[in-house]
Scaffold this motif. Structure first.
Motif, PDB file in Angstrom:
ATOM      1  N   THR A  90     -72.884 -26.305  -2.046  1.00  0.00           N
ATOM      2  CA  THR A  90     -73.443 -26.010  -0.721  1.00  0.00           C
ATOM      3  C   THR A  90     -72.984 -27.048   0.299  1.00  0.00           C
ATOM      4  O   THR A  90     -72.690 -28.197  -0.044  1.00  0.00           O
ATOM      5  CB  THR A  90     -74.983 -25.987  -0.744  1.00  0.00           C
ATOM      6  N   LEU A 143     -73.903 -21.511   0.997  1.00  0.00           N
ATOM      7  CA  LEU A 143     -73.550 -21.464  -0.416  1.00  0.00           C
ATOM      8  C   LEU A 143     -72.131 -20.911  -0.563  1.00  0.00           C
ATOM      9  O   LEU A 143     -71.829 -19.809  -0.110  1.00  0.00           O
ATOM     10  CB  LEU A 143     -74.534 -20.573  -1.179  1.00  0.00           C
ATOM     11  N   HIS A 203     -77.986 -20.083   2.776  1.00  0.00           N
ATOM     12  CA  HIS A 203     -78.714 -20.489   1.571  1.00  0.00           C
ATOM     13  C   HIS A 203     -79.808 -21.496   1.941  1.00  0.00           C
ATOM     14  O   HIS A 203     -79.760 -22.655   1.543  1.00  0.00           O
ATOM     15  CB  HIS A 203     -77.730 -21.092   0.566  1.00  0.00           C
TER      16      HIS A 203
END
Length: 203
Positions: A60, A54, A28
């Motif tokens: 995250t 993610l 991510h």
């Protein structure tokens, strides 16, 4: 300039991808971190892009590359080599003959580093020594320092528990930086020592 085998040059920038923490995670983007690293006798500033992951629940995370410490913009080896110089300086850091250019960490930063490191001085000493011994095998460490390690020159600045902690940390860092271990860089050995400490914390 090569930072390490796990930090690679990609599309003109340094990238650390780390390891996927879980099969349900997805890449991510990246989180940039500016690091000041020791390259030869120079301090150089680089930006490392750390892979961000993610998780299925929406949060995250990212892993830190080997040279990155959460509490300093300076790389791991710079922090520890500076602490060693500071411990050796009878009159403090500002009197140290500085071999690195262009800038050195300021005295206040070094004192903060010392406060963070001193509670784990013995554990760092043991972890560094174990990493160096493994790197030197089958040669014994005593061949590197047949007369033993002298106490740091700045020991008189400390009192109480800090005296022993300064001695322990300096001994470990001298072993790391002065022993002849051509197959492993000081950075790699310091990273290995940190890995050993983290394994201890999880057991």
């Amino acid at each position: 300039m090569v930072l390490s085998h796990v930090i690679r040059r990609e599309a003109g920038r340094w990238v650390y991808r780390g390891d996927r923490p879980d099969s349900g995670c997805h890449a991510h983007g990246f989180t940039p971190k500016t690091l000041t690293l020791l390259h030869g006798l120079r301090l150089v500033v680089v930006v490392v892009y750390k892979q961000r992951w993610l998780w299925p629940d929406g949060h995250t995370t990212h892993d830190r590359p080997p040279q990155d410490v959460s509490w300093s913009p300076y790389g791991l080896l710079v922090v520890f080599a500076t602490i060693r110089l500071w411990l050796e300086a009878p009159k403090g850091l500002l009197r140290v003959m500085w071999g690195w250019t262009p800038d050195r960490p300021d005295a206040r930063s070094v004192q903060r580093w010392w406060r963070r490191l001193r509670p784990d001085a013995l554990r760092w000493h043991q972890a560094i020594r174990a990493a160096v011994v493994d790197a030197l095998a089958p040669r014994p460490l005593e061949e590197m320092f047949p007369a033993g390690l002298p106490p740091p020159g700045g020991l008189s600045r400390f009192s109480g528990d800090a005296v022993l902690q300064a001695w322990q940390l300096h001994s470990g860092l001298t072993t790391l930086l002065d022993a002849n271990h051509p197959q492993r860089s000081s950075t790699a050995l310091l990273v290995e020592a940190r890995r050993r400490l983290e394994l201890q914390e999880h057991h």
